[in-house]
Design a protein around this motif. Structure first.
Motif, PDB file in Angstrom:
ATOM      1  N   GLN A  80      -8.013  -2.454  -2.244  1.00 14.16           N
ATOM      2  CA  GLN A  80      -7.772  -1.694  -0.863  1.00 14.16           C
ATOM      3  C   GLN A  80      -9.021  -1.984   0.097  1.00 14.16           C
ATOM      4  O   GLN A  80     -10.087  -2.407  -0.515  1.00 14.16           O
ATOM      5  CB  GLN A  80      -7.472  -0.284  -1.210  1.00 14.16           C
ATOM      6  CG  GLN A  80      -8.574   0.464  -1.709  1.00 14.16           C
ATOM      7  CD  GLN A  80      -8.104   1.946  -2.000  1.00 14.16           C
ATOM      8  OE1 GLN A  80      -7.132   2.476  -1.839  1.00 14.16           O
ATOM      9  NE2 GLN A  80      -9.291   2.617  -2.548  1.00 14.16           N
ATOM     10  N   GLU A 138      -3.693  11.330   0.855  1.00 20.12           N
ATOM     11  CA  GLU A 138      -3.025  10.432   1.698  1.00 20.12           C
ATOM     12  C   GLU A 138      -3.925   9.118   1.925  1.00 20.12           C
ATOM     13  O   GLU A 138      -5.053   9.344   2.181  1.00 20.12           O
ATOM     14  CB  GLU A 138      -3.265  11.296   3.009  1.00 20.12           C
ATOM     15  CG  GLU A 138      -2.615  10.501   4.301  1.00 20.12           C
ATOM     16  CD  GLU A 138      -2.303  11.296   5.427  1.00 20.12           C
ATOM     17  OE1 GLU A 138      -2.077  10.743   6.723  1.00 20.12           O
ATOM     18  OE2 GLU A 138      -2.863  12.714   5.252  1.00 20.12           O
ATOM     19  N   THR A 139      -3.265   8.324   1.810  1.00 15.92           N
ATOM     20  CA  THR A 139      -3.905   6.753   1.631  1.00 15.92           C
ATOM     21  C   THR A 139      -5.146   6.859   0.726  1.00 15.92           C
ATOM     22  O   THR A 139      -6.218   6.373   1.070  1.00 15.92           O
ATOM     23  CB  THR A 139      -4.439   6.470   3.093  1.00 15.92           C
ATOM     24  OG1 THR A 139      -3.527   6.746   3.941  1.00 15.92           O
ATOM     25  CG2 THR A 139      -4.627   4.780   3.202  1.00 15.92           C
ATOM     26  N   ASP A 166       1.288   7.643   0.850  1.00 15.03           N
ATOM     27  CA  ASP A 166       0.786   6.201   1.278  1.00 15.03           C
ATOM     28  C   ASP A 166      -0.399   6.083   0.125  1.00 15.03           C
ATOM     29  O   ASP A 166      -1.318   5.485   0.407  1.00 15.03           O
ATOM     30  CB  ASP A 166       0.387   5.921   2.378  1.00 15.03           C
ATOM     31  CG  ASP A 166       1.448   5.964   3.556  1.00 15.03           C
ATOM     32  OD1 ASP A 166       2.630   5.253   2.912  1.00 15.03           O
ATOM     33  OD2 ASP A 166       1.325   6.430   4.566  1.00 15.03           O
ATOM     34  N   SER A 167      -0.176   6.596  -1.220  1.00 15.49           N
ATOM     35  CA  SER A 167      -1.267   6.699  -2.142  1.00 15.49           C
ATOM     36  C   SER A 167      -0.699   6.181  -3.417  1.00 15.49           C
ATOM     37  O   SER A 167       0.717   5.850  -3.588  1.00 15.49           O
ATOM     38  CB  SER A 167      -1.603   8.097  -2.328  1.00 15.49           C
ATOM     39  OG  SER A 167      -2.025   8.802  -1.026  1.00 15.49           O
ATOM     40  N   HIS A 197       6.348   7.351  -0.005  1.00 13.10           N
ATOM     41  CA  HIS A 197       5.838   5.877   0.120  1.00 13.10           C
ATOM     42  C   HIS A 197       4.601   5.836  -0.742  1.00 13.10           C
ATOM     43  O   HIS A 197       3.791   5.046  -0.303  1.00 13.10           O
ATOM     44  CB  HIS A 197       5.575   5.612   1.692  1.00 13.10           C
ATOM     45  CG  HIS A 197       5.384   4.255   1.859  1.00 13.10           C
ATOM     46  ND1 HIS A 197       4.275   3.523   2.115  1.00 13.10           N
ATOM     47  CD2 HIS A 197       6.095   3.111   1.602  1.00 13.10           C
ATOM     48  CE1 HIS A 197       4.262   2.278   2.535  1.00 13.10           C
ATOM     49  NE2 HIS A 197       5.383   1.868   2.030  1.00 13.10           N
ATOM     50  N   SER A 198       4.616   6.288  -2.235  1.00 11.48           N
ATOM     51  CA  SER A 198       3.662   5.945  -3.027  1.00 11.48           C
ATOM     52  C   SER A 198       3.979   5.445  -4.357  1.00 11.48           C
ATOM     53  O   SER A 198       5.145   5.144  -4.506  1.00 11.48           O
ATOM     54  CB  SER A 198       3.034   7.534  -3.132  1.00 11.48           C
ATOM     55  OG  SER A 198       2.683   8.094  -1.931  1.00 11.48           O
ATOM     56  N   SER A 225       9.416   5.185  -2.930  1.00 10.16           N
ATOM     57  CA  SER A 225       8.220   5.152  -3.846  1.00 10.16           C
ATOM     58  C   SER A 225       8.716   4.956  -4.755  1.00 10.16           C
ATOM     59  O   SER A 225       9.747   4.294  -5.360  1.00 10.16           O
ATOM     60  CB  SER A 225       8.076   6.978  -4.089  1.00 10.16           C
ATOM     61  OG  SER A 225       7.574   7.506  -2.935  1.00 10.16           O
TER      62      SER A 225
END
Length: 307
Positions: A80, A138-139, A166-167, A197-198, A225
């Protein structure tokens, strides 16, 4: 050991026991109230040497809350483009260190990371997180992944809510040998566990996949996910989720039949007679309602009261 009221690091401030030679990195022990790591600040017991020394162990015991927020960087670190968090990473032939973390509430955002990973030929370390409050990501990432060897284990436990946006939580093993197994991931909570979305990964390449165990009062994953304990070339691991099954779609109320027709609902004497003097008489006005009403020809319940 460091004992303090509250600890706040920011602007890439750091608390380090790095090793750059052949030995192990030093250990870090912290007892404090609140902890905040902001704008790329970190607590780091990684091993950057060339030998077989391992990353140092990190123990953080907080009586309050923790906030971890990273900072965007130009390159890439641990897959990342953020830097900042708690690290015990082996970049050599050694193993990543172990991280033990306890607090009330833990918030991780903007790339915040807890990592006991391995970038070299040694296996990743392990991560244990015990909270009395919520885990909010979160992220962000919690990782015991290994890029060339076996993954480490991750254990997370809290009676409160867990939410990922997002994680990812990953013990993935990218090593190509049969002994490079994915790590195990265990997540236990007594409230909602929401992932949007993880990813939760214990997958592998050459070795067998790890095991994922989720024990939650309500596990709610989004459709995009991923929970994965598979192996590309070996035996897949297992995914065990102990949670009541919920079909969110079953809570939606679908309208029965088609749309109501105005012509069927207006009495004949109320219709506007176009082209006649009666056209200035009655009107039919449609206005919005706060909820979906019953059809006019349906029975309606009465309101009963007690004297």
């Amino acid at each position: 050991m460091i004992k303090a009221g509250d600890i706040h690091l920011s602007q890439r401030g750091t608390l380090q026991t790095l090793a750059q030679g052949n030995g192990d990195a030093g250990s870090i022990q912290i007892q404090a109230g609140d902890l905040s790591l902001l704008s790329g600040a970190d607590i780091d017991a990684s091993n950057e040497g060339q030998g077989a020394g391992r990353g140092g162990n990190i123990s953080i015991q907080l009586s309050g809350d923790a906030l971890i927020e990273a900072e965007a960087i130009a390159g890439e670190f641990l897959g990342q483009s953020f830097l900042g968090g708690i690290y015990s990473i082996a970049e050599n032939r050694g193993q990543g260190g172990d991280i033990h973390f306890s607090a009330q509430k833990l918030t991780m955002q903007n790339g915040g990371t807890i990592a006991a990973a391995s970038l070299g030929s040694g296996n990743a370390g392990s991560i244990e997180i015990n909270l009395s409050g919520a885990l909010l990501m979160e992220t962000a990432s919690i990782t015991a992944q290994a890029q060339q060897a076996g993954g480490g284990n991750i254990h997370i436990e809290t009676p409160a809510r867990i939410q990922l946006l997002d994680s990812h939580i990953t013990a993935r093993a990218a090593g190509e040998l049969p002994e490079h197994a994915g790590g195990n991931v265990a997540i236990i909570n007594n409230e909602f566990f929401i992932i949007n979305h993880s990813q939760i990964l214990a997958s592998s390449v050459g070795g067998p996949g790890g095991n994922i165990h989720i024990d939650s009062r309500q596990f709610l994953p989004s459709g995009d996910s991923r929970v994965d304990a598979s192996s590309e070339r070996n035996i897949d691991g297992t995914v065990l989720i102990n949670s009541p099954e919920v079909d969110l779609g079953s809570a939606l109320r679908l309208q029965a039949g088609g749309f109501l027709r105005n012509d069927d609902l207006i009495r004949e004497q109320c219709k506007v007679q176009i082209g006649t003097a009666e056209a200035v008489g009655s009107r039919f006005i449609v206005s919005g309602a706060q909820s979906y009403p019953s059809a006019p020809d349906e029975l309606r319940g009465s309101v009963l009261g007690e004297e």
